[in-house]
Structures are given as C-alpha cells and as structure tokens.
Write an enzyme that holds these catalytic residues in place. Structure first.
Site, PDB file in Angstrom:
ATOM      1  N   ASP A   1      29.486  45.071  51.675  1.00 58.87           N
ATOM      2  CA  ASP A   1      30.171  44.864  50.382  1.00 58.87           C
ATOM      3  C   ASP A   1      29.488  45.530  49.177  1.00 58.87           C
ATOM      4  O   ASP A   1      29.358  44.901  48.115  1.00 58.87           O
ATOM      5  CB  ASP A   1      30.335  43.355  50.101  1.00 58.87           C
ATOM      6  CG  ASP A   1      31.181  42.648  51.152  1.00 58.87           C
ATOM      7  OD1 ASP A   1      31.585  43.296  52.130  1.00 58.87           O
ATOM      8  OD2 ASP A   1      31.435  41.441  50.995  1.00 58.87           O
TER       9      ASP A   1
ATOM     10  N   HIS B   1      38.241  39.078  42.284  1.00 61.81           N
ATOM     11  CA  HIS B   1      37.360  40.208  42.604  1.00 61.81           C
ATOM     12  C   HIS B   1      37.863  40.952  43.830  1.00 61.81           C
ATOM     13  O   HIS B   1      38.595  40.387  44.651  1.00 61.81           O
ATOM     14  CB  HIS B   1      35.925  39.714  42.852  1.00 61.81           C
ATOM     15  CG  HIS B   1      35.817  38.864  44.079  1.00 61.81           C
ATOM     16  ND1 HIS B   1      36.142  37.520  44.083  1.00 61.81           N
ATOM     17  CD2 HIS B   1      35.460  39.164  45.351  1.00 61.81           C
ATOM     18  CE1 HIS B   1      35.979  37.041  45.303  1.00 61.81           C
ATOM     19  NE2 HIS B   1      35.569  38.011  46.102  1.00 61.81           N
TER      20      HIS B   1
ATOM     21  N   LYS C   1      37.688  42.750  55.123  1.00 67.66           N
ATOM     22  CA  LYS C   1      37.738  41.305  55.384  1.00 67.66           C
ATOM     23  C   LYS C   1      38.253  40.595  54.154  1.00 67.66           C
ATOM     24  O   LYS C   1      38.227  41.159  53.051  1.00 67.66           O
ATOM     25  CB  LYS C   1      36.347  40.801  55.748  1.00 67.66           C
ATOM     26  CG  LYS C   1      35.351  41.055  54.627  1.00 67.66           C
ATOM     27  CD  LYS C   1      33.941  40.775  55.048  1.00 67.66           C
ATOM     28  CE  LYS C   1      32.975  40.965  53.917  1.00 67.66           C
ATOM     29  NZ  LYS C   1      33.186  40.088  52.767  1.00 67.66           N
TER      30      LYS C   1
ATOM     31  N   ASP D   1      34.998  43.795  51.036  1.00 68.04           N
ATOM     32  CA  ASP D   1      35.753  42.603  50.664  1.00 68.04           C
ATOM     33  C   ASP D   1      37.091  43.130  50.125  1.00 68.04           C
ATOM     34  O   ASP D   1      37.106  44.003  49.244  1.00 68.04           O
ATOM     35  CB  ASP D   1      34.962  41.872  49.559  1.00 68.04           C
ATOM     36  CG  ASP D   1      35.108  40.367  49.605  1.00 68.04           C
ATOM     37  OD1 ASP D   1      35.278  39.800  50.688  1.00 68.04           O
ATOM     38  OD2 ASP D   1      35.030  39.743  48.516  1.00 68.04           O
TER      39      ASP D   1
ATOM     40  N   CYS E   1      27.682  37.143  51.584  1.00 72.37           N
ATOM     41  CA  CYS E   1      28.208  37.989  52.664  1.00 72.37           C
ATOM     42  C   CYS E   1      27.125  38.586  53.552  1.00 72.37           C
ATOM     43  O   CYS E   1      27.336  38.725  54.759  1.00 72.37           O
ATOM     44  CB  CYS E   1      29.146  39.033  52.081  1.00 72.37           C
ATOM     45  SG  CYS E   1      30.652  38.235  51.462  1.00 72.37           S
TER      46      CYS E   1
ATOM     47  N   HIS F   1      40.620  41.602  49.070  1.00 75.93           N
ATOM     48  CA  HIS F   1      41.476  40.437  48.873  1.00 75.93           C
ATOM     49  C   HIS F   1      42.863  40.782  48.329  1.00 75.93           C
ATOM     50  O   HIS F   1      43.007  41.674  47.487  1.00 75.93           O
ATOM     51  CB  HIS F   1      40.826  39.480  47.865  1.00 75.93           C
ATOM     52  CG  HIS F   1      39.528  38.887  48.320  1.00 75.93           C
ATOM     53  ND1 HIS F   1      39.367  38.288  49.545  1.00 75.93           N
ATOM     54  CD2 HIS F   1      38.323  38.782  47.697  1.00 75.93           C
ATOM     55  CE1 HIS F   1      38.127  37.849  49.657  1.00 75.93           C
ATOM     56  NE2 HIS F   1      37.469  38.138  48.554  1.00 75.93           N
TER      57      HIS F   1
HETATM   58  C1  VGL Z   1      31.072  37.810  48.335  1.00 77.35           C
HETATM   59  C2  VGL Z   1      31.629  35.942  47.152  1.00 77.35           C
HETATM   60  C3  VGL Z   1      32.965  36.194  47.333  1.00 77.35           C
HETATM   61  C4  VGL Z   1      29.998  38.694  48.885  1.00 77.35           C
HETATM   62  C5  VGL Z   1      32.406  38.069  48.543  1.00 77.35           C
HETATM   63  O1  VGL Z   1      30.272  39.875  49.164  1.00 77.35           O
HETATM   64  O2  VGL Z   1      28.857  38.200  49.019  1.00 77.35           O
HETATM   65  N1  VGL Z   1      30.696  36.740  47.654  1.00 77.35           N
HETATM   66  N2  VGL Z   1      33.338  37.270  48.043  1.00 77.35           N
HETATM   67 ZN    ZN Z   2      35.350  37.800  48.145  1.00 77.67          ZN
END
Ligand code: VGL
Ligand code: ZN
Length: 204
Positions: A8, A81, A106, A46, A151, A48
């Site tokens: 990420d 995010h 993901k 990430d 993550c 979403h």
């Molecule tokens: C993450 C919070 C929400 C991460 C992803 O990449 O650590 N943290 N989504």
């Molecule tokens: Zn996230």
C-alpha cells in the site's frame, strides 16, 4: 527464493494524503534501493469503492477513527481513502514500479475491510497472493510499506499463517500509531516473524 512485498505505498498514505501516515514518504527510497536484490517484487493496493463501509462517511453520526462493528468484526472508521480510480489510490510516483511483477488489489468489497494483502479481515476471500508466491517458488517474504500497524502487520501475520518465513523490514515501514507499531512488532516476533533493517538486505 525471496520476495519483497510492497504494501500500500499509495498517495493517500503519504503526507498530504487522505489517510496520511507520518513520514510515510521516507520509506520510498529504501523500497527502491532494495528492489533489485530480490527474486520477485510484488505490490498491494488498497482499492475501495466510494461507498466502502470502512469509511466514517458511510456511518452517519460516527467520527473518523471511531471503532464500530462491521459484519461482526471490530472496525476502525477511516477517512475516505484509496478510492478506485482516484489519484490518492495510485502507487506513489516516486516508487520504482518497473520491477513490480504483479499488483494485488484489496478492499474492493464495500461490505468488508481488507488490511492484509492475502485475505480480507473476515478471512472469507483470498486474493490469491499466497498461491501466486508459492507458484513462483517463494519461501521467504520480506515486507515494507504502509501502514506498519495495519496493512503491513496483517499481511505479515497472514504470510506466517501461510507458512512463509517472514521478515518485517523495520525501517521500511511507518505506522499510524506509535503504540500500535510496538504491539505489532512484538506480536510478529511472538508468532515467529523476524525484524530486519533494510541495509542488511543490500550488498556491502
Ligand atoms: C490501511 C487503514 C485503512 C493500510 C488501509 O494500508 O494500512 N489502513 N486502509
Ligand atoms: Zn483502506
């Protein structure tokens, strides 16, 4: 065979991003320096939907960083995010991407969050990453990225469960919360993971 997992490293997790991780940008030069010294480099992203239930905005009356339950699991509510097809979801521009063989996305299902690059938080669905790594002959997994206490931590735990040797590159991760970082490291060590420094992975 050794794989480097870049977790990420996306604009929204860098300073100025929607869910900025303090000093998140500092890991990028390290990630770039290490890449040539691995058999395989893989990234996670990430990714979403805009109505993702991990967003506080989807829970009227609730605040960012409040904890609630989602599908029976404890869920931190995040700022919006890494929404699909936004600049915030893109991998950091400064990150060397030519050696990344595959990117595993993901968090696409709006009903469930996915911290780990291997499974969603309910372990209902696999991303296929473990089988992909095994198919490439990987036995050792090294992790770098963001956030160290979410993550990267969850990915490292799943890598251990999947039977890989796991190395958490301590200086190539940054955390959302300092106490969470210490807890994550202690837990990984208790589970058989190892903490390493990036310079030990570079040629002398
Ligand atoms: C993450 C919070 C929400 C991460 C992803 O990449 O650590 N943290 N989504
Ligand atoms: Zn996230």
């Amino acid at each position: 065979m050794r794989a480097l997992l870049l977790i990420d490293i996306q604009n929204d997790f860098l300073p100025g991003g929607a869910l900025a991780v303090p000093e998140g940008d500092r890991i990028i030069p390290l990630a770039n320096q290490m890449q040539p010294h691995f058999d395989l480099v893989v990234a996670t992203q990430d990714w979403h939907s805009q109505n993702h239930k991990s967003f506080a905005s989807q829970h009227p009356g609730k605040n960012v960083f409040e904890v609630t339950t989602l599908q029976g699991l404890e869920q931190v509510l995040w700022p919006d995010h890494c929404m699909q097809d936004t600049a915030g979801a893109e991998l950091a521009r400064a990150l060397e991407q030519n050696r990344i063989e595959a990117i595993f996305r993901k968090g696409t299902n709006p009903e469930i969050d996915s911290y780990s690059g291997f499974y969603d938080n309910g372990r209902l669905k696999s991303t296929g990453l473990a089988d992909y790594l095994r198919g490439k002959g990987i036995t050792q997994v090294y992790l770098a990225g963001l956030a160290a206490d979410y993550c990267v931590y969850f990915s490292a735990k799943d890598a251990l469960t999947e039977g890989f040797e796991v190395y958490y590159i301590e200086d190539a991760v940054r955390a959302i919360d300092a106490a969470g970082f210490e807890k994550a490291k202690a837990d990984l060590v208790a589970r058989g993971g190892q903490l390493v420094q990036s310079h030990t992975l570079l040629p002398k």
